[in-house]
Write a protein that holds these residues in place. Structure first.
Motif, PDB file in Angstrom:
ATOM      1  N   VAL A   1      89.159  46.813  54.402  1.00 31.61           N
ATOM      2  CA  VAL A   1      88.939  48.184  54.852  1.00 31.61           C
ATOM      3  C   VAL A   1      90.294  48.756  55.256  1.00 31.61           C
ATOM      4  O   VAL A   1      90.939  48.236  56.163  1.00 31.61           O
ATOM      5  N   ASN A   2      90.730  49.806  54.573  1.00 22.66           N
ATOM      6  CA  ASN A   2      92.036  50.403  54.831  1.00 22.66           C
ATOM      7  C   ASN A   2      91.875  51.762  55.498  1.00 22.66           C
ATOM      8  O   ASN A   2      90.956  52.519  55.176  1.00 22.66           O
ATOM      9  N   ILE A   3      92.784  52.071  56.388  1.00 23.53           N
ATOM     10  CA  ILE A   3      92.845  53.386  57.029  1.00 23.53           C
ATOM     11  C   ILE A   3      94.162  54.021  56.629  1.00 23.53           C
ATOM     12  O   ILE A   3      95.232  53.528  57.002  1.00 23.53           O
ATOM     13  N   ASN A   4      94.095  55.108  55.862  1.00 22.11           N
ATOM     14  CA  ASN A   4      95.292  55.780  55.363  1.00 22.11           C
ATOM     15  C   ASN A   4      95.338  57.213  55.863  1.00 22.11           C
ATOM     16  O   ASN A   4      94.319  57.783  56.292  1.00 22.11           O
ATOM     17  N   GLN A   5      96.517  57.818  55.780  1.00 24.43           N
ATOM     18  CA  GLN A   5      96.685  59.203  56.217  1.00 24.43           C
ATOM     19  C   GLN A   5      97.798  59.846  55.401  1.00 24.43           C
ATOM     20  O   GLN A   5      98.955  59.479  55.523  1.00 24.43           O
ATOM     21  N   SER A   6      97.425  60.817  54.559  1.00 21.15           N
ATOM     22  CA  SER A   6      98.410  61.554  53.783  1.00 21.15           C
ATOM     23  C   SER A   6      99.041  62.640  54.645  1.00 21.15           C
ATOM     24  O   SER A   6      98.684  62.821  55.818  1.00 21.15           O
ATOM     25  N   LEU A   7      99.990  63.367  54.066  1.00 25.39           N
ATOM     26  CA  LEU A   7     100.659  64.443  54.818  1.00 25.39           C
ATOM     27  C   LEU A   7      99.669  65.511  55.248  1.00 25.39           C
ATOM     28  O   LEU A   7      99.685  65.968  56.401  1.00 25.39           O
ATOM     29  N   LEU A   8      98.778  65.925  54.344  1.00 19.44           N
ATOM     30  CA  LEU A   8      97.787  66.944  54.685  1.00 19.44           C
ATOM     31  C   LEU A   8      96.828  66.425  55.754  1.00 19.44           C
ATOM     32  O   LEU A   8      96.482  67.153  56.701  1.00 19.44           O
ATOM     33  N   GLN A   9      96.395  65.190  55.616  1.00 24.27           N
ATOM     34  CA  GLN A   9      95.503  64.608  56.620  1.00 24.27           C
ATOM     35  C   GLN A   9      96.190  64.485  57.973  1.00 24.27           C
ATOM     36  O   GLN A   9      95.565  64.646  59.013  1.00 24.27           O
TER      37      GLN A   9
ATOM     38  N   ASN B   1      93.476  36.710  64.243  1.00 24.63           N
ATOM     39  CA  ASN B   1      94.001  35.764  63.256  1.00 24.63           C
ATOM     40  C   ASN B   1      94.339  36.410  61.916  1.00 24.63           C
ATOM     41  O   ASN B   1      94.584  35.712  60.934  1.00 24.63           O
ATOM     42  N   ASN B   2      94.334  37.759  61.858  1.00 24.65           N
ATOM     43  CA  ASN B   2      94.706  38.482  60.658  1.00 24.65           C
ATOM     44  C   ASN B   2      95.999  39.247  60.921  1.00 24.65           C
ATOM     45  O   ASN B   2      96.469  39.342  62.059  1.00 24.65           O
ATOM     46  N   LEU B   3      96.561  39.808  59.863  1.00 28.15           N
ATOM     47  CA  LEU B   3      97.758  40.635  59.971  1.00 28.15           C
ATOM     48  C   LEU B   3      97.395  42.078  59.652  1.00 28.15           C
ATOM     49  O   LEU B   3      96.861  42.369  58.577  1.00 28.15           O
ATOM     50  N   LEU B   4      97.660  42.980  60.581  1.00 27.30           N
ATOM     51  CA  LEU B   4      97.403  44.407  60.399  1.00 27.30           C
ATOM     52  C   LEU B   4      98.722  45.097  60.096  1.00 27.30           C
ATOM     53  O   LEU B   4      99.643  45.081  60.907  1.00 27.30           O
ATOM     54  N   LEU B   5      98.813  45.727  58.918  1.00 26.93           N
ATOM     55  CA  LEU B   5     100.036  46.379  58.470  1.00 26.93           C
ATOM     56  C   LEU B   5      99.877  47.888  58.515  1.00 26.93           C
ATOM     57  O   LEU B   5      98.829  48.421  58.128  1.00 26.93           O
ATOM     58  N   SER B   6     100.902  48.584  58.989  1.00 21.38           N
ATOM     59  CA  SER B   6     100.912  50.049  58.967  1.00 21.38           C
ATOM     60  C   SER B   6     102.319  50.515  58.640  1.00 21.38           C
ATOM     61  O   SER B   6     103.297  49.989  59.169  1.00 21.38           O
ATOM     62  N   PHE B   7     102.424  51.520  57.752  1.00 13.89           N
ATOM     63  CA  PHE B   7     103.731  52.016  57.333  1.00 13.89           C
ATOM     64  C   PHE B   7     103.563  53.348  56.625  1.00 13.89           C
ATOM     65  O   PHE B   7     102.452  53.745  56.246  1.00 13.89           O
ATOM     66  N   GLY B   8     104.678  54.054  56.456  1.00 15.24           N
ATOM     67  CA  GLY B   8     104.686  55.314  55.733  1.00 15.24           C
ATOM     68  C   GLY B   8     105.253  56.449  56.559  1.00 15.24           C
ATOM     69  O   GLY B   8     105.025  56.528  57.767  1.00 15.24           O
ATOM     70  N   LEU B   9     106.000  57.344  55.908  1.00 13.52           N
ATOM     71  CA  LEU B   9     106.568  58.501  56.592  1.00 13.52           C
ATOM     72  C   LEU B   9     105.662  59.715  56.445  1.00 13.52           C
ATOM     73  O   LEU B   9     105.110  60.210  57.419  1.00 13.52           O
ATOM     74  N   LEU B  10     105.503  60.207  55.220  1.00 12.21           N
ATOM     75  CA  LEU B  10     104.628  61.353  54.991  1.00 12.21           C
ATOM     76  C   LEU B  10     103.184  60.913  54.802  1.00 12.21           C
ATOM     77  O   LEU B  10     102.257  61.562  55.284  1.00 12.21           O
ATOM     78  N   SER B  11     103.001  59.818  54.095  1.00  9.27           N
ATOM     79  CA  SER B  11     101.659  59.276  53.868  1.00  9.27           C
ATOM     80  C   SER B  11     101.568  57.922  54.557  1.00  9.27           C
ATOM     81  O   SER B  11     102.239  56.972  54.157  1.00  9.27           O
ATOM     82  N   THR B  12     100.756  57.840  55.598  1.00  9.40           N
ATOM     83  CA  THR B  12     100.636  56.610  56.383  1.00  9.40           C
ATOM     84  C   THR B  12      99.516  55.740  55.832  1.00  9.40           C
ATOM     85  O   THR B  12      98.431  56.224  55.530  1.00  9.40           O
ATOM     86  N   LYS B  13      99.791  54.444  55.727  1.00 16.91           N
ATOM     87  CA  LYS B  13      98.802  53.489  55.226  1.00 16.91           C
ATOM     88  C   LYS B  13      98.626  52.374  56.228  1.00 16.91           C
ATOM     89  O   LYS B  13      99.598  51.882  56.799  1.00 16.91           O
ATOM     90  N   SER B  14      97.397  51.977  56.437  1.00 15.21           N
ATOM     91  CA  SER B  14      97.076  50.860  57.318  1.00 15.21           C
ATOM     92  C   SER B  14      96.145  49.920  56.573  1.00 15.21           C
ATOM     93  O   SER B  14      95.106  50.342  56.057  1.00 15.21           O
TER      94      SER B  14
END
Length: 509
Positions: free
Chosen positions: A105-113, A281-294
């Protein structure tokens, strides 16, 4: 207060803007050629019709977006443990996702969002090449709560497994106490300096092809809009300019600088503020400047981990990790690759220990037979040069003016093949298989034998005397191949891996 996911609910009301712009984007892509013709060959007498068409497109988009928003609902069926999404305007669609089949399950965020403060939630399982469920506009609290509920079944299952193996888990907890934690402090944070190093030391060919495709597309569009005489005139002017000023070297230098700048910008925009947090016990990754991805990495679902490093990155003490989890379809496998750029050696070891519970060891070495080197030289050096000289001699003698080309090409390909052959090795230990390959960027792909789905070994009849053969290891995250190695050793390792698979009760799906 926890959201009531058992009742059908819609996305955030402001999310209708997301529906509007997504629909408008699709319409503009479909009407793109017509739009370009209207812009470059606009007739003032049709101004009223043009404005009317624009208003009609905007109104139609708004109506479609509103009904998409109104007809989109989602809820959880706790009794049947299902996540259900209903959508559609004329053709209604009902998507049912079994909770125990959810892989990610991914949580993302684009520039508009980001501008309207909503998030996108995507649900993925290993049984399909596409995303099974997508919520385009929900607030952050709802996105986190929904993600927790969707992964709740897998968390309970993992806890039951831990309870059943308490005795073995005690020793494991003691040995990895410094690795597993449930706080929200970043386990790893990629600095801007590391991203800068990655940007100037990687993806040269990929960025060059991207720039080439961009300018080629622009040229083709202008070719369709303007007459051939105008293009010939412009091409002649450019050719004369280059010939008169002798700026060819400057153009090449400028292209190299452009490749570095574009690559650096892409890396920074894509991986800005890269954080990794340990969570259950999992790894949660988040990154992005204009479009954020988790996104989340579950160690038990990791299939292949590839460590990539070239000469410059080795000197700068950085490397790149590519993690492949279980997925179906070749397209899905490529898109589902998770990249961690700019790690140093200590961070690499910590991540590998988190994913595999121990640091992979190389073990026994298998190297390809010299016939692989000879065949590669014949295929990529001799044949192209033979084709060049044959074409020049029998078809077009003017090609002899470029006789330096095959010599430069042969020297370049000879070095690439030699270094590629030298780095082509297979390391086998009790718990890991490591495939090393590459001429400039050296890849070390790591898999655990227990994750193997199938093994293919083959030997051509003219290789029997030399007793060499090929091996392909199939996993849910992709394949690893090793060609023209010692076939006796390959068969022995294949039998050993098949035995381990049959005896294992590992559940990684």
């Amino acid at each position: 207060m926890d959201p009531q996911f058992s009742l059908p609910q819609r996305q955030s009301a402001i999310g209708v803007l997301i529906m509007f712009f997504n629909t408008l984007q699709k319409l503009l892509r479909a009407l793109g050629p017509i739009f370009l013709v209207l812009v470059f060959k606009f007739d003032a007498s049709y101004k009223g019709y043009a404005y009317g068409a624009i208003v009609a497109v905007v109104l139609l988009t708004a109506v479609i977006a509103y009904f998409k928003y109104r007809n989109f609902t989602f809820y959880l069926d706790d009794e049947n443990k299902e996540f259900i999404i209903q959508e559609g305007i004329l053709n209604k669609t009902k998507t049912i996702i079994q909770l125990d089949k959810i892989q990610q399950v991914n949580i993302n965020q684009s520039l508009l969002q980001r501008l309207i403060n909503v998030y996108e939630v995507t649900v993925d399982t290993a049984g399909s090449a596409a995303k099974e469920g997508e919520l385009k506009a929900v607030n952050h609290a709802l996105a986190l709560a929904l993600k927790a509920r969707l992964l709740e079944v897998q968390l309970q299952a993992s806890q039951e497994v831990d309870d059943e193996s308490t005795e073995s888990a005690v020793d494991h907890t003691v040995s990895t106490n410094d690795v597993i934690s449930n706080d929200n402090k970043p386990f790893l944070k990629i600095s801007f300096n590391s991203l800068f190093k990655v940007g100037i030391t990687s993806n040269y060919v990929k960025t060059f092809m991207l720039i080439l495709a961009f300018f080629t597309t622009i040229y083709e569009n202008f070719k369709n809009l303007f007459s051939e005489q105008d293009l010939d005139k412009q091409n002649q002017n450019i050719t004369n300019f280059v010939d008169k000023t002798s700026y060819l070297a400057s153009l090449v230098f400028g292209l190299l600088v452009l490749v570095l700048v574009v690559n650096l910008v892409l890396v920074i925009f894509k991986y800005f503020d890269y954080k990794i947090i340990k969570q259950n016990n999992n790894l949660l990754l988040s990154f992005g400047l204009l479009s954020t991805k988790s996104t989340i990495i579950k160690p038990e679902r990791v299939q292949i981990v590839t460590i990539t490093r070239n000469y410059f990155q080795k000197k700068m003490n950085i490397l790149e990790l590519k993690i492949k989890q279980a997925s179906s379809g070749e397209a899905a496998k490529k898109k589902s690759v998770i990249e961690i750029p700019g790690c140093n050696e200590e961070e690499k070891l910590a991540i590998l220990k988190m994913l595999f519970a121990k640091v992979p060891e190389e073990g026994v070495v298998l190297k390809p037979n010299y016939r692989k080197l000879v065949f590669s030289l014949f295929l990529f050096v001799f044949l192209p040069c033979f084709a060049f000289w044959s074409f020049a001699y029998y078809v077009d003698p003017t090609v002899f003016e470029y006789q330096y080309v095959p010599f430069v090409y042969s020297l370049f390909m000879f070095l690439v093949i030699i270094f590629g052959y030298k780095n082509n090795q297979l390391f086998v230990s009790d718990d890991f298989i490591i495939k090393q390959s590459g001429a400039w960027d050296i890849d070390n792909s790591v898999i655990a034998p227990l994750k193997i789905q199938a093994i293919s070994s083959s030997q051509l009849f003219w290789h029997k005397k030399a007793d060499i053969g090929s091996l392909t290891i199939h996993t849910a995250g992709g394949d690893l191949s090793f060609q023209l190695g010692d076939y006796r050793k390959i068969k022995a390792f294949v039998n050993l891996w098949l035995y381990k698979i049959e005896c294992s009760d590992s559940n990684w799906m």
